[in-house]
Design an enzyme around this catalytic site. Structure first.
Site, PDB file in Angstrom:
ATOM      1  N   TYR A 117      16.368  48.263  21.690  1.00  0.00           N
ATOM      2  CA  TYR A 117      16.992  48.005  20.391  1.00  0.00           C
ATOM      3  C   TYR A 117      16.049  47.453  19.327  1.00  0.00           C
ATOM      4  CZ  TYR A 117      21.769  49.069  21.731  1.00  0.00           C
ATOM      5  OH  TYR A 117      22.919  49.720  22.098  1.00  0.00           O
TER       6      TYR A 117
ATOM      7  N   LYS B 236      17.151  49.761  36.105  1.00  0.00           N
ATOM      8  CA  LYS B 236      16.724  51.085  36.555  1.00  0.00           C
ATOM      9  C   LYS B 236      15.266  50.958  36.978  1.00  0.00           C
ATOM     10  CE  LYS B 236      17.561  55.514  37.042  1.00  0.00           C
ATOM     11  NZ  LYS B 236      18.397  56.045  38.111  1.00  0.00           N
TER      12      LYS B 236
ATOM     13  N   ASP C 211      23.045  53.490  37.286  1.00  0.00           N
ATOM     14  CA  ASP C 211      23.846  54.693  37.553  1.00  0.00           C
ATOM     15  C   ASP C 211      24.872  54.405  38.650  1.00  0.00           C
ATOM     16  OD1 ASP C 211      21.655  54.429  39.234  1.00  0.00           O
ATOM     17  OD2 ASP C 211      21.133  56.559  39.278  1.00  0.00           O
TER      18      ASP C 211
ATOM     19  N   ASP D  45      25.257  47.883  26.604  1.00  0.00           N
ATOM     20  CA  ASP D  45      26.063  48.616  25.620  1.00  0.00           C
ATOM     21  C   ASP D  45      26.917  49.663  26.330  1.00  0.00           C
ATOM     22  OD1 ASP D  45      26.942  49.590  23.091  1.00  0.00           O
ATOM     23  OD2 ASP D  45      25.503  51.229  23.271  1.00  0.00           O
TER      24      ASP D  45
ATOM     25  N   ASP E   4      31.380  49.761  27.457  1.00  0.00           N
ATOM     26  CA  ASP E   4      32.387  50.753  27.049  1.00  0.00           C
ATOM     27  C   ASP E   4      33.152  51.268  28.277  1.00  0.00           C
ATOM     28  OD1 ASP E   4      31.646  50.572  24.350  1.00  0.00           O
ATOM     29  OD2 ASP E   4      31.728  52.736  24.032  1.00  0.00           O
TER      30      ASP E   4
HETATM   31  C1  IPM Z   1      28.029  47.732  20.117  1.00  0.00           C
HETATM   32  C2  IPM Z   1      27.602  48.911  19.267  1.00  0.00           C
HETATM   33  C3  IPM Z   1      26.245  48.668  18.628  1.00  0.00           C
HETATM   34  C4  IPM Z   1      25.241  48.508  19.766  1.00  0.00           C
HETATM   35  C5  IPM Z   1      25.762  49.738  17.642  1.00  0.00           C
HETATM   36  C6  IPM Z   1      26.778  50.015  16.571  1.00  0.00           C
HETATM   37  C7  IPM Z   1      24.456  49.382  17.014  1.00  0.00           C
HETATM   38  O1  IPM Z   1      27.642  50.084  20.004  1.00  0.00           O
HETATM   39  O2  IPM Z   1      28.063  46.605  19.598  1.00  0.00           O
HETATM   40  O3  IPM Z   1      28.372  47.930  21.284  1.00  0.00           O
HETATM   41  O4  IPM Z   1      24.728  49.518  20.270  1.00  0.00           O
HETATM   42  O5  IPM Z   1      24.988  47.378  20.154  1.00  0.00           O
HETATM   43 MN    MN Z   2      28.583  49.856  21.946  1.00  0.00          MN
END
Ligand code: IPM
Ligand code: MN
Ligand code: NAD
Length: 353
Positions: free
Chosen positions: A137, A188, A221, A245, A249
């Site tokens: 990042y 990884k 993974d 990140d 999700d």
């Molecule tokens: C998150 C988002 C951000 C990240 C993006 C929008 C830069 O996906 O906060 O999870 O990757 O950290």
């Molecule tokens: Mn995200």
């Protein structure tokens, strides 16, 4: 005098919609406990950036850092395809204020919300700690011979001993303070033989100082697969910026979707910024359909950080009640709009006086 000062940056798209509901709920909590927050709104986002070229004004980060907490909605607008403003506002705040802890809890409130079979409320209670200031990042790299057939694109993955150590230590300290039993580090290192070898070595060194905590390691993974196969097996997870990140999700979906997931960005002893995990979901922007629970549960994390335990509890109970009573947006199977869900939660808080 206000109890605490909060900077509120709704941002773009549904960030604006869900932040309005989080603010509504903050007012309801203040009315019940008498501890009022002073909220200062900032218009940082795509609109301002497109109109003025300014994403974050000079002195903007220091200004945000002067608050007891920062609340952000979401950033991202199709009119700014390179996400320049979001990089400055969101990533800039994480980096400049050195908010190295990204705490993203994954908690299942109701079995109806989990896409997996035979998983009950309470079965999933995972604390994910994502390193928040390094890795892929940092934006180091560049192009050579851009837009030619010989183009080279380099994106550096930065892992410092200090950076790796402090997030791993934070995860272990969290485990000890919160009665957690296990910490799993995910990387990884089978491929990233320098950067993630550092994670391996530091995890072993730090883990040895916490004999009461069971340690484990999973390649990312395999961990992604195990999160679906047996999410109950996880307790605390610590990982790098990019993997954090992605797996948060996956975790969000285990608890009912991106609309449910909350996060805290913290520099221990310093500044803290709170934002839902989801993005600006442009197709839902301003349509009164976005689920505000992620933003509202993010407010709960903010209250916990500010040691406002009564408010955190009021808010969590109200969200649980809304889910139990099916007073939710469509993504959770309900039929209410964003505002009506916020109203319900605010009412539930006020009626628990
Ligand atoms: C998150 C988002 C951000 C990240 C993006 C929008 C830069 O996906 O906060 O999870 O990757 O950290
Ligand atoms: Mn995200
Ligand atoms: P997104 O999180 O905005 O949306 C993905 C999908 O998840 C949506 O289409 C929707 O189906 C669902 N969703 C997300 N939030 C929801 C909510 N509150 N209620 C109901 N459903 C919800 O991710 P994306 O579409 O990949 O990204 C859109 C923009 O947001 C991009 O510009 C991206 O870079 C940005 N983004 C910003 C942040 C942030 O500011 N923290 C986080 C992720 C993505």
């Amino acid at each position: 005098m206000a109890y605490k000062r909060i900077a509120v940056v709704p941002g773009d798209g549904i960030g604006v919609d869900v932040t309005a509901e989080a603010v509504k709920v903050m007012h309801a909590c203040g009315d019940v406990t008498g501890r009022k927050l002073e909220l200062k709104h900032y218009d940082y986002g795509a609109e301002k950036y497109l109109a003025t070229g300014i994403s974050m004004p000079p002195g903007g980060y220091d200004d945000l850092a002067s608050y007891d907490a920062i609340f952000m909605g979401a950033f991202g607008d199709p009119r700014v395809p390179d996400m320049r403003h979001a990089a400055d506002i969101l990533l800039g705040t994480r980096f400049v204020l050195d908010l190295y802890v990204n705490y993203r809890p994954i908690v299942l409130f109701h079995e109806r919300l989990c896409p997996l079979k035979a998983i009950k409320a309470g079965d999933i209670d995972i604390a994910i700690f994502r390193e928040n200031t390094e890795g892929l990042y940092v934006g180091m790299g560049g192009n050579f011979k851009k837009n030619t057939p010989d183009e080279i694109a380099i994106q550096e993955d930065i892992n410092t001993r200090k950076g790796v150590q402090r997030i791993i230590e934070y995860a272990f300290d969290f485990a000890v303070k919160n009665g957690r039993k296990k910490v799993c580090m995910s990387d990884k290192s089978n491929v990233l033989s320098y950067g993630h070898d550092l994670w391996q070595r530091v995890f072993k060194e730090v883990g040895a100082k916490y004999p009461q905590i069971q340690t484990s390691h999973m390649y990312v993974d395999a961990l992604s697969m195990q999160l679906i196969k047996d999410p109950k097996a996880f307790d605390v997870i610590v990982t790098c910026n990019m993997f954090g990140d992605i797996i948060t999700d996956i975790g969000a979906q285990l608890q009912g979707g991106l609309g449910m997931a909350a996060s805290a960005n913290i520099h221990p002893g310093g500044a803290a910024m709170f934002e839902p995990v989801h993005g600006s979901a442009p197709k839902y922007a301003g349509k009164d359909v976005a689920n505000p629970f992620g933003a509202i549960l993010t407010t709960q994390l903010m209250y916990e950080h500010l040691e406002m335990k009564d408010e955190a509890r009021l808010l969590e109970n109200a969200v649980k009640m809304a889910i139990r009573e099916n007073q939710t947006t469509h993504d959770l199977g309900g039929s209410l709009g964003t505002k009506a869900v916020g109203d319900y939660v605010a009412r539930a808080i006020r009626s628990s006086r």
